[in-house]
Design a protein around this motif. Structure first.
Motif, short mmCIF file in Angstrom:
data_model
loop_
_atom_site.label_atom_id
_atom_site.label_comp_id
_atom_site.label_asym_id
_atom_site.label_seq_id
_atom_site.Cartn_x
_atom_site.Cartn_y
_atom_site.Cartn_z
N PRO A 172 -9.98 3.90 -1.09
CA PRO A 172 -8.63 5.30 -0.99
C PRO A 172 -8.45 5.46 -1.98
CG PRO A 172 -7.76 2.47 -0.29
CD PRO A 172 -9.73 2.27 -0.37
N GLY A 173 -8.41 4.59 -3.14
CA GLY A 173 -8.02 4.00 -4.39
C GLY A 173 -7.04 3.25 -5.08
N LYS A 174 -6.80 3.16 -6.10
CA LYS A 174 -5.63 2.55 -6.93
C LYS A 174 -4.24 2.79 -6.15
CE LYS A 174 -5.19 -0.36 -11.07
NZ LYS A 174 -3.18 -0.34 -9.97
N ARG A 175 -4.15 4.17 -6.48
CA ARG A 175 -2.93 3.99 -5.69
C ARG A 175 -2.10 3.44 -4.94
NH1 ARG A 175 0.12 10.01 -6.37
NH2 ARG A 175 1.95 9.75 -5.82
N ILE A 176 -3.49 3.96 -3.87
CA ILE A 176 -3.04 3.84 -2.32
C ILE A 176 -3.37 2.24 -1.52
CG2 ILE A 176 -3.75 3.87 -0.01
CD1 ILE A 176 -4.93 6.82 -0.62
N ASP A 235 -0.35 -2.75 -0.78
CA ASP A 235 -0.54 -3.97 -1.62
C ASP A 235 1.42 -4.36 -0.91
OD1 ASP A 235 -3.58 -4.93 -1.75
OD2 ASP A 235 -2.70 -4.39 -3.61
N ALA A 236 2.45 -3.43 -1.76
CA ALA A 236 3.33 -2.95 -1.54
C ALA A 236 4.14 -3.36 -0.45
CB ALA A 236 3.75 -2.51 -2.85
N ILE A 237 3.43 -2.08 0.80
CA ILE A 237 4.36 -2.65 1.76
C ILE A 237 3.47 -3.70 2.50
CG2 ILE A 237 5.23 0.23 2.00
CD1 ILE A 237 2.37 0.07 3.83
#
Length: 454
Positions: A261-265, A270-272
Motif C-alpha cells: 500500500p505504500g509507506k504512508r498507508i 501502525d498508528a491505528i
C-alpha cells in the motif's frame, strides 16, 4: 313522706317482719316479695327505661326507695331499679348491666369500705365515667363526707336521714341529667374524633394521590422520552455492526489487491493498530447494545413502578413491583464515601398474582425500602469501614404464602427500632429524622394502603 330509718330499727328486723314507714298519718306496709331481682328483668324493659342500681345491705332501704320512686319517669322513660345487698353482688350486676345510669350506694356493708370498693371498681376497673355515683350512708362517722369527696370520684354524698321523697326525686333527676350530659359529651367527642380521623385519612389519601400522580406522571414522561432514543440506538447498533463488518472486509480486500500500500498507508495502519481495532470493535458494539438494553429495562421498570391505578383492583405480579422499586433505588444502594454498597437479597417464593392497586403497593415498597436505607446510612456514621466490610449492610426481601395470603417480609441488618417508639411508627407526622429530612407520612401512608385499602 319522710324516709327516716334508725339503723337500730333496720338491723332488728327479722325475715318474717315488715318495715313500717310513716307517710303523714298513714301506714304503708312493704313485703320483701316486692324486691326485684335484676335477672328477672327482660331486655326489652331495660332498653326503654333508666337503669338505677340500689346497693344496700338492708332490703328495707331498697323497699323504701322503690316506694318513693313509684310511677316516677324522666323524659318519658320509667326507672328500672336493680338491687344488690353487698358490694360483691353490686360488681356482678355492674358487669351484667353496662347501661346503669346511676348508683345509690351504701358505704358500710359486708366491710366498712365495701361501697368505696364499688366506686373504685366502676371508675378504675370498668373505666366508666358515665355512671353517677351517690353515696348514701347511715353512718357518716365511718364515711366522712369531706375526705370521700376528695379521695373518691363520686358525684354526691347523702345521709339516709336527709333523703325525703322530694329530695330523693331531686337527686334522681339531677343524676339523670348529669348522666345524659356525660353521654352527649362522649358522643360528641366520639363524633369529633371520627371526623378528625376521617380528615386525617382524607389528607393522607390526597397526599398519597398527589405524590403518586406527580411521580407517576414524571416517571412515565421520562420513560417515554428515554424509549425513543434508546430504541433508535438499539435498532441502529445491529446496522452499525453490519456496516463495520463491510468496511473491515473492504480493507481486507484492498490488502489482497494491493499488498504493497505504500509507506504512508503503512504508517497509518501502525498508528491505528488495525488488528486491535478489529478485535475490540465487536466488543464495543456489544457493550453499546447491552447498555441500550439496560436503559430499556430501567425504562420498563419505571413504567411498572409508576403504573396508574384504576378504580378496581387488578392482577399484579408483586415480584415485578419489588424489582422495579429496587431498581429505582439502586443509586442509593451503591457505595459512597461513608459506607460500602448495600446488598439487596431477594428470596422469592412461589406466589400467585395478587388483585391489588399496583401503584399504591409500589409506593409501600418504596417507603419501606427508603426507610431501611436511611437507617443503614445513619448507622454507618457510627461504624468503621473495616467493620462494615466484615459485616456489610444488606436488605433481605422474602415472599411466601401464608395460608391464603401472600406475605412480604422486608428486613435490614441495621440497629432496629427502639422499643419505646415502635407503637408510634405508623402515626401520622411521627418521624425520628431531622427537620427537613422526614415528613412523618411515609409509613402512615403505607399503613393506610395495606390495612385500609387492601
Amino acid at each position: 313522706m319522710m324516709l327516716n330509718y334508725p339503723k337500730s330499727k333496720l338491723t332488728s328486723l327479722t325475715d318474717d317482719e315488715i318495715l313500717v314507714i310513716e307517710e303523714d298519718d298513714d301506714i304503708v306496709l312493704l313485703e320483701e316479695d316486692n324486691l326485684v331481682a335484676p335477672e328477672a328483668l327482660q331486655d326489652s324493659t331495660l332498653s326503654v327505661s333508666w337503669q338505677v342500681l340500689i346497693v344496700d345491705d338492708e332490703p328495707a332501704v331498697y323497699q323504701a326507695t322503690q316506694l318513693a320512686l313509684k310511677d316516677f319517669s324522666f323524659l318519658g322513660k320509667p326507672l328500672t331499679l336493680l338491687y344488690a345487698a353487698s358490694g360483691a353482688k353490686a360488681r356482678k350486676i355492674l358487669d351484667q348491666y353496662p347501661d346503669i345510669c346511676f348508683v345509690l350506694l351504701d358505704v358500710v356493708m359486708e366491710t366498712n369500705n365495701a361501697g368505696l370498693q364499688v366506686v373504685r371498681y366502676i371508675r378504675d376497673v370498668l373505666k366508666n365515667k358515665r355512671i353517677q355515683i351517690i353515696l348514701r350512708t347511715g353512718q357518716p362517722g365511718e364515711a366522712p363526707e369531706t375526705s370521700l369527696i376528695q379521695e373518691y370520684e363520686i358525684n354526691d354524698y347523702k345521709l339516709k336521714t336527709e333523703l325525703t321523697r322530694q329530695r330523693l326525686i331531686t337527686t334522681v333527676v339531677t343524676s339523670l341529667r348529669a348522666y345524659c350530659n356525660v353521654v352527649a359529651a362522649e358522643e360528641k367527642t366520639a363524633a369529633l374524633t371520627q371526623t378528625l380521623t376521617l380528615l386525617q385519612q382524607t389528607q393522607l389519601q390526597l397526599v398519597q394521590s398527589e405524590k403518586m400522580s406527580a411521580l407517576g406522571g414524571l416517571v412515565a414522561g421520562v420513560a417515554h422520552e428515554i424509549n425513543n432514543p434508546v430504541g433508535c440506538i438499539i435498532g441502529n447498533v445491529s446496522a452499525a455492526q453490519t456496516y463495520i463488518n463491510d468496511l473491515l472486509g473492504l480493507l481486507d480486500l484492498y490488502a489482497q489487491v494491493y499488498p504493497e500500500p505504500g509507506k504512508r498507508i503503512e504508517d497509518e495502519l501502525d498508528a491505528i493498530d488495525l488488528d486491535f481495532v478489529r478485535e475490540d470493535l465487536p466488543k464495543l458494539i456489544q457493550a453499546m447494545k447491552s447498555g441500550g438494553e439496560r436503559i430499556k429495562s430501567i425504562s420498563r421498570s419505571l413504567r411498572t413502578f409508576s403504573r396508574a391505578d384504576k378504580d378496581t383492583k387488578q392482577a399484579f405480579n408483586l415480584h415485578e413491583g419489588i424489582d422495579s422499586t429496587v431498581l429505582i433505588l439502586r443509586h442509593r444502594l451503591k457505595a459512597n464515601d461513608h459506607r460500602p454498597a448495600i446488598g439487596v437479597i431477594t428470596d422469592y417464593g412461589d406466589i400467585p398474582t395478587v388483585n391489588c392497586f399496583p401503584g399504591q403497593l409500589n409506593q409501600v415498597f418504596m417507603n419501606i425500602l427508603a426507610n431501611a436505607i436511611d437507617a443503614l446510612d445513619d448507622e454507618s456514621q457510627n461504624r468503621s469501614l473495616a467493620g462494615m466490610k466484615a459485616n456489610p449492610h444488606r436488605i433481605t426481601i422474602r415472599t411466601s404464602m401464608d395460608n391464603d395470603q401472600v406475605k412480604i417480609a422486608i428486613v435490614d441488618n441495621g440497629p432496629g427500632i427502639p422499643e419505646d417508639i415502635r407503637a408510634k411508627i405508623f402515626d401520622r407526622l411521627f418521624t425520628t429524622k431531622q427537620v427537613g429530612k422526614g415528613t412523618g407520612l411515609g409509613l402512615a401512608i403505607a399503613h393506610q394502603i395495606v390495612v385500609d385499602t387492601h
